[in-house]
Write a protein that holds these residues in place. Structure first.
Motif, PDB file in Angstrom:
ATOM      1  N   ALA A 109       0.897  10.001  10.779  1.00  0.00           N
ATOM      2  CA  ALA A 109       0.097   9.030  10.964  1.00  0.00           C
ATOM      3  C   ALA A 109       0.827   7.641  10.722  1.00  0.00           C
ATOM      4  O   ALA A 109       0.186   6.560  11.167  1.00  0.00           O
ATOM      5  N   GLY A 110       2.109   7.513  10.588  1.00  0.00           N
ATOM      6  CA  GLY A 110       2.901   6.309  10.288  1.00  0.00           C
ATOM      7  C   GLY A 110       2.743   5.679   8.841  1.00  0.00           C
ATOM      8  O   GLY A 110       3.234   4.611   8.920  1.00  0.00           O
ATOM      9  N   LEU A 111       2.202   6.435   7.807  1.00  0.00           N
ATOM     10  CA  LEU A 111       2.170   5.990   6.418  1.00  0.00           C
ATOM     11  C   LEU A 111       3.469   6.190   5.690  1.00  0.00           C
ATOM     12  O   LEU A 111       3.899   7.430   5.911  1.00  0.00           O
ATOM     13  N   GLU A 112       3.881   5.409   4.717  1.00  0.00           N
ATOM     14  CA  GLU A 112       4.860   5.641   3.866  1.00  0.00           C
ATOM     15  C   GLU A 112       4.139   6.498   2.683  1.00  0.00           C
ATOM     16  O   GLU A 112       3.259   6.011   2.197  1.00  0.00           O
ATOM     17  N   ILE A 113       4.689   7.642   2.527  1.00  0.00           N
ATOM     18  CA  ILE A 113       4.328   8.510   1.429  1.00  0.00           C
ATOM     19  C   ILE A 113       5.227   8.984   0.407  1.00  0.00           C
ATOM     20  O   ILE A 113       6.497   9.317   0.789  1.00  0.00           O
ATOM     21  N   LEU A 114       5.135   8.787  -0.825  1.00  0.00           N
ATOM     22  CA  LEU A 114       6.014   9.335  -1.774  1.00  0.00           C
ATOM     23  C   LEU A 114       5.578  10.666  -2.255  1.00  0.00           C
ATOM     24  O   LEU A 114       4.348  10.974  -2.659  1.00  0.00           O
ATOM     25  N   GLU A 115       6.345  11.553  -2.215  1.00  0.00           N
ATOM     26  CA  GLU A 115       6.247  12.986  -2.553  1.00  0.00           C
ATOM     27  C   GLU A 115       6.103  13.233  -4.019  1.00  0.00           C
ATOM     28  O   GLU A 115       6.905  12.646  -4.769  1.00  0.00           O
TER      29      GLU A 115
END
Length: 211
Positions: free
Chosen positions: A40-46
């Motif tokens: 969805a274009g979001l920046e995610i930290l795993e």
């Protein structure tokens, strides 16, 4: 500020994640939830990059780690907690979005096997939800997607008031209590041996309430 997003029911999650991101929250997630949010274009930290450990045992163990639960349970007004968190490289988690595997929906199928039921007993989800709810003075816990809009507005504005946080914590504990009661009733009352264990193999589990 950091938010951990790990609900089974992902209704409205992308939109709420966008609100969190716009309010300055770093978004933390795992597996399919992380992939959906990234798409969805979001920046995610795993989560794995925070814990330094991979998901193991077919994804059964993901968030059960001191860098996650320390971030949930550390009291921000306790200097000793803050010192220990810094010593161990633990960053506080301020918002948790979580709800649990659909155990009740799975066992409603007359062909569900014991293995199907057991695979839908969530461990990590209740653990993180309880931790966040216990520390509601510092952590906002959300288990119901219908609360996203109101809470999002609060987070963008002046924050979530303590009394509202307390009510969210109570709602979270009730969510877990109902879940555990259904599991207990199932294991106590169902004659699992009488079922055809080869007839039902569709599992509902995902990374939703990660362990």
């Amino acid at each position: 500020m950091r938010a951990l997003l790990s609900p089974y029911d992902k209704t409205g999650l992308v939109e709420f994640a966008r609100v969190l991101a716009s309010a300055g929250y770093e978004l933390l997630s795992t597996g399919g939830t992380a992939a959906m949010l990234k798409n969805a274009g979001l920046e995610i930290l795993e989560v794995a990059s925070v814990t330094g450990e991979p998901e193991i045992l077919d994804g059964r163990v993901k968030t059960l780690h001191p860098r996650i639960h320390g971030g949930l349970l550390g009291k921000r007004n306790n200097p000793e907690h803050i010192s220990e968190m810094q010593e161990h490289g633990i960053e506080g988690i301020d918002v948790v979005v979580n709800n649990l595997y659909p155990f009740q929906q799975v066992i409603a199928n007359s062909y569900a096997t014991l293995d199907d039921a057991l695979e839908n007993i969530d461990i990590g989800g209740p653990a993180m939800t309880r931790a966040a709810a216990k520390n509601f003075q510092d952590v906002v816990i959300i288990v119901d997607p219908s609360d996203y809009s109101e809470i999002g507005n609060m987070l963008v504005a002046a924050g979530v008031p303590l009394e509202y946080r307390r009510r969210l914590a109570a709602k979270a504990f009730q969510h877990i209590a109902v879940y555990d009661t259904v599991i207990s009733d199932y294991l106590r009352t169902n004659d699992i041996s009488s079922k055809d264990k080869s007839s039902f193999c569709l599992l509902y589990t995902s990374d939703a309430a990660d362990e």
